[in-house]
Design an enzyme around this catalytic site. Structure first.
Site, PDB file in Angstrom:
ATOM      1  N   GLY C  42      51.253  66.632  31.278  1.00 33.94           N
ATOM      2  CA  GLY C  42      51.314  66.027  32.612  1.00 33.94           C
ATOM      3  C   GLY C  42      49.908  65.860  33.154  1.00 33.94           C
ATOM      4  O   GLY C  42      48.938  65.803  32.391  1.00 33.94           O
ATOM      5  N   LEU C  43      49.777  65.794  34.472  1.00 33.81           N
ATOM      6  CA  LEU C  43      48.444  65.581  35.041  1.00 33.81           C
ATOM      7  C   LEU C  43      47.464  66.633  34.573  1.00 33.81           C
ATOM      8  O   LEU C  43      46.362  66.321  34.131  1.00 33.81           O
ATOM      9  CB  LEU C  43      48.521  65.610  36.571  1.00 33.81           C
ATOM     10  CG  LEU C  43      48.980  64.329  37.243  1.00 33.81           C
ATOM     11  CD1 LEU C  43      48.887  64.494  38.741  1.00 33.81           C
ATOM     12  CD2 LEU C  43      48.135  63.151  36.798  1.00 33.81           C
ATOM     13  N   ALA C  44      47.861  67.906  34.675  1.00 29.97           N
ATOM     14  CA  ALA C  44      46.937  68.972  34.301  1.00 29.97           C
ATOM     15  C   ALA C  44      46.694  68.997  32.796  1.00 29.97           C
ATOM     16  O   ALA C  44      45.547  69.049  32.341  1.00 29.97           O
ATOM     17  CB  ALA C  44      47.467  70.321  34.783  1.00 29.97           C
ATOM     18  N   SER C 284      60.666  59.970  50.677  1.00 27.54           N
ATOM     19  CA  SER C 284      59.317  60.358  51.102  1.00 27.54           C
ATOM     20  C   SER C 284      59.279  60.951  52.513  1.00 27.54           C
ATOM     21  O   SER C 284      59.995  60.535  53.416  1.00 27.54           O
ATOM     22  CB  SER C 284      58.400  59.154  51.055  1.00 27.54           C
ATOM     23  OG  SER C 284      57.178  59.467  51.651  1.00 27.54           O
ATOM     24  N   ARG C 337      57.364  70.914  56.376  1.00 29.04           N
ATOM     25  CA  ARG C 337      58.531  70.869  55.500  1.00 29.04           C
ATOM     26  C   ARG C 337      59.436  72.095  55.626  1.00 29.04           C
ATOM     27  O   ARG C 337      60.650  71.966  55.756  1.00 29.04           O
ATOM     28  CB  ARG C 337      58.073  70.755  54.045  1.00 29.04           C
ATOM     29  CG  ARG C 337      57.493  69.406  53.731  1.00 29.04           C
ATOM     30  CD  ARG C 337      56.931  69.353  52.332  1.00 29.04           C
ATOM     31  NE  ARG C 337      56.398  68.017  52.063  1.00 29.04           N
ATOM     32  CZ  ARG C 337      55.846  67.654  50.916  1.00 29.04           C
ATOM     33  NH1 ARG C 337      55.734  68.510  49.928  1.00 29.04           N
ATOM     34  NH2 ARG C 337      55.388  66.434  50.754  1.00 29.04           N
ATOM     35  N   GLU C 453      50.846  73.154  38.249  1.00 34.22           N
ATOM     36  CA  GLU C 453      51.967  73.846  38.894  1.00 34.22           C
ATOM     37  C   GLU C 453      52.345  75.113  38.122  1.00 34.22           C
ATOM     38  O   GLU C 453      52.954  76.026  38.676  1.00 34.22           O
ATOM     39  CB  GLU C 453      53.182  72.897  38.988  1.00 34.22           C
ATOM     40  CG  GLU C 453      54.291  73.427  39.896  1.00 34.22           C
ATOM     41  CD  GLU C 453      55.495  72.499  40.002  1.00 34.22           C
ATOM     42  OE1 GLU C 453      55.407  71.351  39.523  1.00 34.22           O
ATOM     43  OE2 GLU C 453      56.507  72.920  40.578  1.00 34.22           O
ATOM     44  N   ARG C 463      53.073  74.499  49.997  1.00 35.48           N
ATOM     45  CA  ARG C 463      52.104  73.484  49.605  1.00 35.48           C
ATOM     46  C   ARG C 463      52.140  72.314  50.570  1.00 35.48           C
ATOM     47  O   ARG C 463      53.198  71.883  50.997  1.00 35.48           O
ATOM     48  CB  ARG C 463      52.417  72.981  48.192  1.00 35.48           C
ATOM     49  CG  ARG C 463      51.478  71.916  47.703  1.00 35.48           C
ATOM     50  CD  ARG C 463      51.779  71.484  46.284  1.00 35.48           C
ATOM     51  NE  ARG C 463      53.065  70.839  46.142  1.00 35.48           N
ATOM     52  CZ  ARG C 463      53.322  69.586  46.515  1.00 35.48           C
ATOM     53  NH1 ARG C 463      52.385  68.841  47.071  1.00 35.48           N
ATOM     54  NH2 ARG C 463      54.523  69.072  46.350  1.00 35.48           N
TER      55      ARG C 463
END
Lengths: 201, 252, 665
Positions: C42-44, C284, C337, C453, C463
């Site tokens: 993934g991104l990381a 969103s 949130r 994550e 977060r």
């Protein structure tokens, strides 16, 4: 495909222009003059060889692509609905093949006698055309083939521009419109000639 | 509302075996997604200790590109601009027969049932679908202003999720829309211009090598693309390809 | 166990710069001889694998997906934060640091968060250079938008697909390294065990998901970037494949799990529509800018709505309870949130929920449509417009802002949110907890690193929006490539690790035994049915609100469910073939253990902070009550098979910010 196709598209305009003089009521005077001009010009001679080459390339490439694509397609779908795809776009090879059959008959009729066996002198071409177009079977064959040609052109015209990457937000709709007009007018023009000759000459 | 469907699903043990259609009856709810309908079927099969239907899926929100079934002859089913996972059963009729097939293309061999191998897409990207910039080499993000229209156009192409429905839809099994989307995404941006010609040449070469077919401008791909990527990208790819073949004097 | 976070000395703003300058390096000729395993793409994972490859290491990158591009980072919608201050609105590295610490309810490490804020600016530059099509202003410069919980505009975005575009950037960087041969990709491979030799992480056991074959992969160190564990709840906004297995295997080999009970619940998701539901879809956060959240005041109206006898649009204003506006007049519908989620749950618990399951509240755009319609009519010079014109114009404005979200809502629910209010309900979204790591992102097992994550490091107990993408890329592009040298500089004399060592064989044997055991239970219940039951228990007792009694009970339930699982699960097929059911079974088995640890952590933390809300610790008005004196620490848990987990504490020190109570009244 696109380059040869576009060249053939240009050729059809010239071809139709000359042929259309058949319907004039001048006993083939103008037609004869134009044929003579085409036959005697060295420039046209060169172009005609380019034309033969184009037709040949167009056919060979078409079948090569057809074979490649069939291989790439893999197994057939049980249910196949190609959304958005026109009949013509999916059947270009089939339409092209039908046009090829017509082309062969067409060439045997006129081109063979005129250019190869020299049994048909240039001056007799007009009479031969009238003669052939008086046969009902030929009229049907020519008309039906022109429908195939129309379909083939309706996809081929704008497709050539797409393949060459010539698309533009402003001009592509114009090209598509011109393609439609062209693919109706040219085959229609060709089809009118035998029909006209059959009924009115 | 509850509904009953007859499913005709392609079952194929593995890559080498011959597959066939199996028929199943399911009772479902119209609010289910298409994949949840398959979940229900699989639960029933597992309870009967039968082999569940293998199908690929992950995010189930239309962005990962993992899912993709040919439903009644249409990749991702009847709804325009929608992935299989976002397709809900209310778009089907009670009592309907639904044919479910895997993507069919030589370059996408079946792994099992409805799962196909799309690693050819990865190899096309590896052939040049990137901008060569190492970590830490970048100048400030605002160094090169980019017209917002250009970015939007690039983004339209970059929205590709790599699901392969373009290939599945194409009667020629061509991967032009996928390749063209990547070429357009990068090539339209100033950062991507530098390697543009080389990228086009190497990606197209890889695409051919993988056994994808040729584009004959049928445009079925555009109709089935869940992200509605335009075939204008293909024209752009073609234009660039001519450029890289005839205009550029660098050999990629 | 003493947990040393290895935080460098010196003032906060100089720690990273100084540390980076004095860090041990590995020379290029040695890098070539060092092997690194990266698990996850993934991104990381992708950014780390690509960058480590660029540096010259030999990298193997594993993903259970068929392609690196499918990782769930792709689904992030909103954006990525960076302290660029392009908007000249007073943003700075310190302000981003402060917002993140405060947003996390003062349960994260100052030094890590500050470094995150510091490198955030480089991420944007890197992504732009890679060709990420970030939104631009008319002048061609990068655009920003604002997000919840902050007062500046620092979020960079690419439509509603920021995660996708950033992941594709990292994926392409990875593809480039793959083509250069520095990174070898192993798609459709799942890590099923960690191999530890002489106390150091030296490799993994991976299952080739296509053939079922177990493979031994050896390296000098292992980097995990395997995402979060939100799917322990079964229903979440995570992808179906997201799982804890790789991380949990590390825990079983001795790695510590930090703050597992910190879970983020997102308030605006599409509610559950039936018991067949497989996942939840996020709408969103930006919708709360214009939508008003409400439920009917009277129970009989609720009843009538559920039966379909009454439409929400027919209800008069005085019969509606705009509960967020009522309870939090200062922030109204824009409370953070965790606060919004809890308030919605409370209303549903009192019986005001509006769909058949009783678990949904309305998010209503009627007022916004009317308001925008009137102002639009005004700006177009339409005097005394009729109702229809106003609605039409107003819907146009809303469509421009949220068109794609409204379309997605309609696709999923079949209801038109322009005509009838949306129904929403909170859902599990992100897990702040994860593997314990120090400042180097190294776990307590030397040579085992955790990024994104998968680790616990930067978000504390909650977060902030648009920070997950930032952390994933910060870890992968700009932190691990440096900090990994601290470990590897000591390994330059270590020859390539032999995958035939006994530890590898043993780990492979363990894995094989575990899989065979799963196959051989041959019980009567599907993996899915166990997963659903586990998820429900976790949601009811370790979800949005928790109590000592509920948690004590839940622990027993989870334990007995685990026993039942190992005695009655049925996994079809064989282990030596492509078998998605077996993959699921192995993952659910690990969730069963993780669930117990989460419950343990939630029970021990006798305070309410961020996403962790304990019913016993709230103010008179029902707000979270933090206990900084006793709980300002990281709870790192050590798993012991068949016994209770052991707690290790890492105290948190706040030298640069003052601990305050969050108030949104």
């Amino acid at each position: 495909m696109s380059l040869t196709g576009l060249f053939l598209i240009l050729f059809l305009i010239v071809h139709l222009t000359i042929n259309f003089t058949v319907v004039f009521n001048d006993d083939g005077m103008l037609f004869g003059e134009l044929v003579h001009m085409m036959e005697s010009s060295p420039l046209i001679k060169v172009i005609s060889y380019v034309l033969y080459l184009s037709i040949l390339l167009h056919i060979i490439q078409a079948y090569l692509l057809y074979l490649q694509n069939r291989k790439a397609k893999g197994q057939k779908y049980k249910i196949s609905t190609r959304a958005n795809a026109t009949f013509a776009s999916k059947n270009m090879t089939l339409l092209g093949s039908l046009i090829l059959i017509f082309l062969i008959i067409h060439l045997l009729d006129f081109f063979y006698g005129l250019k190869i066996s020299h049994t048909l002198p240039e001056e007799a071409l007009y009479d031969e055309v009238i003669h052939v177009y008086k046969k009902p079977g030929y009229v049907v064959l020519y008309t039906v083939s022109m429908i195939f040609l129309a379909l083939h052109l309706s996809q081929g015209f704008q497709s050539a521009f797409q393949t060459l990457g010539l698309n533009h937000r402003k001009y592509t709709p114009i090209i598509k419109f011109l393609g439609l007009v062209y693919s109706i007018i040219i085959p229609l023009g060709f089809a009118i000639i035998p029909v006209y000759v059959y009924f009115f000459k | 509302m509850h509904m009953k469907l007859t499913l005709k699903i392609w079952r194929q043990e593995d890559k080498d075996s011959k597959g066939k259609f199996e028929s199943y009856e399911v009772k479902i709810n119209e609010h289910m997604s298409f994949l949840e309908m398959l979940d229900v079927l699989n639960q029933e099969l597992i309870e009967l200790k039968k082999d569940p239907v293998a199908f690929e899926h992950d995010c189930r929100e239309g962005i990962c590109g993992a899912c993709g079934l040919v439903i009644n002859g249409r990749p991702h089913g009847p709804l325009q601009g929608t992935t299989t996972c976002q397709l809900h059963m209310r778009h089907f009729k009670d009592g309907q027969t639904v044919w479910i097939e895997p993507y069919r293309a030589k370059a996408f061999p079946v792994i099992k049932d409805l799962v196909v191998d799309r690693s050819s897409f990865d190899r096309i990207v590896q052939a040049g679908g990137f901008i060569s910039v190492g970590t830490g080499q970048a100048p400030d993000g605002n160094t090169i202003p980019i017209e917002s229209d250009v970015v939007e156009k690039s983004m339209d192409a970059a929205a590709c999720i790599g699901c392969g429905s373009c290939v599945a839809a194409c009667p020629n099994g061509a991967a032009m829309l996928f390749t063209a989307a990547k070429v357009s995404h990068l090539g339209l941006l100033p950062q991507g211009k530098i390697e543009h010609h080389g990228r086009v040449a190497t990606m197209v070469r890889q695409m051919d090598k993988e056994g994808f077919g040729n584009c004959s401008n049928i445009y079925a791909c555009e109709a089935e693309c869940p992200k509605e990527i335009s075939v204008d990208t293909i024209a752009y790819l073609n234009r660039s390809y001519f450029g890289s073949t005839f205009m550029s004097d660098l050999s990629p | 166990m003493y947990l040393d976070a290895n935080i460098p000395e010196g003032p906060l703003e100089e720690k990273w710069i100084n540390y980076r300058s004095k860090m041990n390096l590995v020379a290029p000729n040695n890098k070539r001889r060092i092997n690194i395993i990266v698990v996850g793409s993934g991104l990381a994972g992708a950014s780390a694998a690509a960058t480590l490859g660029e540096l010259g290491y030999n990298v193997k990158c594993f993903t259970f997906h068929d392609s690196a591009r499918r990782a769930h980072s792709i689904a992030a919608q909103g954006g990525i934060n960076a302290a660029k201050n392009y908007q000249n609105d007073g943003d700075s590295v310190y302000r981003l640091f402060y917002d993140t610490i405060k947003g996390g309810d003062y349960r994260s490490r100052e030094a890590n968060v500050y470094r995150l804020a510091e490198v955030s600016t480089e991420i944007i530059d890197q992504c732009v250079a890679q060709g990420v099509p970030f939104a631009r202003e008319y002048g061609g410069l990068l655009a920003n938008r604002s997000f919840g919980g902050v007062q500046v505009s620092r979020t960079f975005y690419a439509r509603g697909q920021t995660g996708q575009q950033l992941l594709l950037g990292a994926y392409q960087a990875l593809a480039r390294q793959t083509s250069l041969g520095t990174v070898q990709m192993y798609p459709r491979h799942e890590m099923l065990d960690l191999v530890v030799i002489d106390g150091k992480a030296r490799g993994i056991i991976a299952r080739n998901l296509l053939t079922g074959a177990l493979e031994r992969h050896a390296a000098h160190c292992v980097v995990m970037a395997t995402g979060g564990y939100g799917n322990v709840y079964y229903l979440s906004t995570n992808a179906m494949g997201c799982n804890v297995t790789a991380a949990w295997r590390a825990v079983k080999r001795g790695a510590l799990m930090a703050n597992p009970c910190y879970v983020q619940i997102h308030p605006t998701c599409i509610p559950v529509s039936g018991d067949y539901q497989s996942k939840l879809t996020l709408m969103s956060e930006s919708l709360r800018n214009d939508g008003r959240v409400w439920v009917p005041k009277k129970k009989e109206d609720v009843e009538a709505i559920r039966n379909g006898q009454l439409k929400p649009t027919q209800l008069s204003e005085e019969d509606r309870d705009y509960f967020l506006e009522r309870r939090y007049p200062a922030f109204g519908n824009l409370v953070p949130r965790d606060v919004a989620s809890r308030a919605s749950k409370a209303m549903c618990d009192e019986g005001h929920g509006v769909n058949i399951s009783g678990l949904a509240v309305y998010l209503d755009f009627a007022d916004a449509i009317k308001r925008y319609g009137q102002s639009e009519a005004g700006s177009r010079g339409i005097s005394s417009p009729d109702e229809d014109t106003i609605m039409r114009l107003g819907e146009g404005v809303i469509e421009k802002r949220y068109g794609n979200l409204f379309e997605m809502y309609e696709k999923i629910t079949g209801e038109d949110p322009y005509k009838t209010p949306m129904k929403i309900y909170p859902a599990i979204h992100y897990t702040m907890g994860g593997l314990w790591v120090d400042y180097n992102l190294e776990t307590n097992i030397p040579g085992l690193f955790a990024l994104g994550e998968c680790n616990f490091s930067d978000h504390g107990a909650n977060r902030l929006g648009a920070s997950a993408l930032m952390q994933g890329l910060a870890d992968g592009y700009f932190i691990i490539p440096y900090t990994i040298g601290q470990f590897l500089s000591g390994e330059i004399r270590t020859p390539a690790i032999d995958p035939d060592l006994s530890e590898f064989k043993e780990a492979e044997r363990d894995t094989r035994t575990r899989l065979e055991r799963l196959m051989n239970v041959n019980g009567s219940q599907s993996v899915e049915s166990f997963h659903r039951r586990l998820g429900l228990t976790m949601w009811d007792f370790c979800g949005m609100s928790r109590s000592a009694e509920g948690l004590t009970n839940a622990k027993e339930v989870v334990r007995s469910l685990r026993d039942e699982f190992w005695n009655d699960v049925y996994v079809p097929g064989k282990s030596d073939q492509f078998n998605p059911e077996l993959e699921k079974a192995a993952r659910v088995a690990d969730f069963m253990e993780l669930g117990e640890m989460m419950i343990e952590d939630a029970k021990h933390r006798e305070e309410s902070c961020g996403g962790h809300f304990r019913e016993e610790y709230q103010t008179g008005e029902g707000e979270a009550l933090r206990n900084d004196d006793d709980f300002a620490y990281v709870a790192a848990w050590q798993w012991l098979d068949g016994k209770d987990s052991i707690l290790h504490k890492e105290a948190l020190h706040f030298d640069n910010v003052e601990l305050k109570t969050r108030s949104y009244k």
